[in-house]
Design a protein around this motif. Structure first.
Motif, PDB file in Angstrom:
ATOM      1  N   THR A  62      10.433  18.585 -35.985  1.00 54.77           N
ATOM      2  CA  THR A  62      10.299  17.326 -36.716  1.00 54.77           C
ATOM      3  C   THR A  62      10.554  17.626 -38.184  1.00 54.77           C
ATOM      4  N   VAL A  63      11.442  16.836 -38.779  1.00 60.70           N
ATOM      5  CA  VAL A  63      11.826  17.003 -40.174  1.00 60.70           C
ATOM      6  C   VAL A  63      11.174  15.896 -40.993  1.00 60.70           C
ATOM      7  N   ASP A  64      10.600  16.259 -42.138  1.00 62.07           N
ATOM      8  CA  ASP A  64       9.972  15.304 -43.054  1.00 62.07           C
ATOM      9  C   ASP A  64      11.045  14.733 -43.969  1.00 62.07           C
ATOM     10  N   MET A  65      11.590  13.576 -43.610  1.00 63.63           N
ATOM     11  CA  MET A  65      12.688  12.988 -44.380  1.00 63.63           C
ATOM     12  C   MET A  65      12.248  12.533 -45.772  1.00 63.63           C
ATOM     13  N   THR A  66      10.957  12.336 -45.978  1.00 63.64           N
ATOM     14  CA  THR A  66      10.481  11.944 -47.310  1.00 63.64           C
ATOM     15  C   THR A  66      10.625  13.086 -48.307  1.00 63.64           C
ATOM     16  N   SER A  67      10.807  14.321 -47.816  1.00 65.72           N
ATOM     17  CA  SER A  67      10.956  15.484 -48.695  1.00 65.72           C
ATOM     18  C   SER A  67      12.403  15.733 -49.112  1.00 65.72           C
ATOM     19  N   LEU A  68      13.319  14.913 -48.630  1.00 62.59           N
ATOM     20  CA  LEU A  68      14.746  15.055 -48.931  1.00 62.59           C
ATOM     21  C   LEU A  68      14.980  15.072 -50.438  1.00 62.59           C
ATOM     22  N   THR A  69      15.636  16.127 -50.923  1.00 59.71           N
ATOM     23  CA  THR A  69      15.893  16.221 -52.362  1.00 59.71           C
ATOM     24  C   THR A  69      17.200  16.954 -52.639  1.00 59.71           C
ATOM     25  N   ALA A  70      17.871  16.528 -53.678  1.00 65.50           N
ATOM     26  CA  ALA A  70      19.091  17.204 -54.142  1.00 65.50           C
ATOM     27  C   ALA A  70      18.668  18.375 -55.032  1.00 65.50           C
ATOM     28  N   THR A  71      19.359  19.506 -54.886  1.00 63.12           N
ATOM     29  CA  THR A  71      19.041  20.674 -55.706  1.00 63.12           C
ATOM     30  C   THR A  71      20.165  21.017 -56.677  1.00 63.12           C
ATOM     31  N   ASP A  72      21.266  20.275 -56.609  1.00 56.69           N
ATOM     32  CA  ASP A  72      22.396  20.562 -57.494  1.00 56.69           C
ATOM     33  C   ASP A  72      22.383  19.698 -58.757  1.00 56.69           C
TER      34      ASP A  72
END
Length: 187
Positions: free
Chosen positions: A68-78
């Motif tokens: 299960t992936v926590d989509m609320t943690s989605l973040t760009a690192t570039d």
């Protein structure tokens, strides 16, 4: 007679124990999932956190798993600052992953066929934004680590924003349909 019963029970226990799959919990705090999306004018990359995960083994052979992936943690690192905030917000919006209504994504491994000493051809299902699609990918297992690279077509999950497959005249605003996930698991 007692010796024969004991021997039979012992053999039965060994056979049953050898055929039961062992489930290993993925250490989400040290495992990583990185993503990279592409557009005509470049690309963006970032991370998303695993909420939980398990891999199932029969002896040392991979036989299944679920994540299960926590989509609320989605973040760009570039990107940084305001531009990062804007991209993160857009990716979490209904134009893309709609995390307010779909805070998690899932992946299940239904079948893993050995293709080498440490490598497997994996078949399963992935659910993103409420849509489930079959998935095939290669996965390598070394000791207590597993790695995989997946290529996904976002439009199969209803993520059509900026897609040249659905919209004409986007020019340099076109976002390619496929994106990559690189998964490094520790268990």
């Amino acid at each position: 007679m007692k010796k024969r019963i004991f021997t039979t029970l012992f053999a039965f226990t060994l056979v049953v124990g050898a055929t039961l799959a062992q489930e290993k919990t993925v250490k989400t705090d040290v495992s990583t999932v990185t993503w990279k999306g592409y557009k005509v004018t470049g690309s963006h990359e970032g991370t998303v956190n695993l909420k939980n995960g398990t891999l199932k083994f029969d002896g040392d052979k991979l036989v299944g798993g679920s994540f299960t992936v926590d989509m609320t943690s989605l973040t760009a690192t570039d990107l940084e600052g305001e531009y990062q905030q804007k991209l993160n917000g857009h990716l979490k919006s209904d134009d893309f992953f709609g995390v307010s209504n779909h805070p998690t994504a899932t992946l299940t491994i239904d079948n893993a066929e050995a293709t080498g000493k440490n490598s497997y051809s994996v078949k399963g299902d992935i659910t993103i934004k409420g849509t489930t699609e079959p998935i095939n990918f290669d996965l390598s297992v070394y000791g207590s680590k597993a790695t995989a690279t997946l290529k996904l077509d976002r439009t199969k999950f209803g993520l059509k924003y900026g897609s040249g497959s659905f919209f004409d005249n986007l020019g340099d605003k076109t976002i390619y349909d496929e994106f990559d996930l690189v998964v490094d698991l520790q268990f």
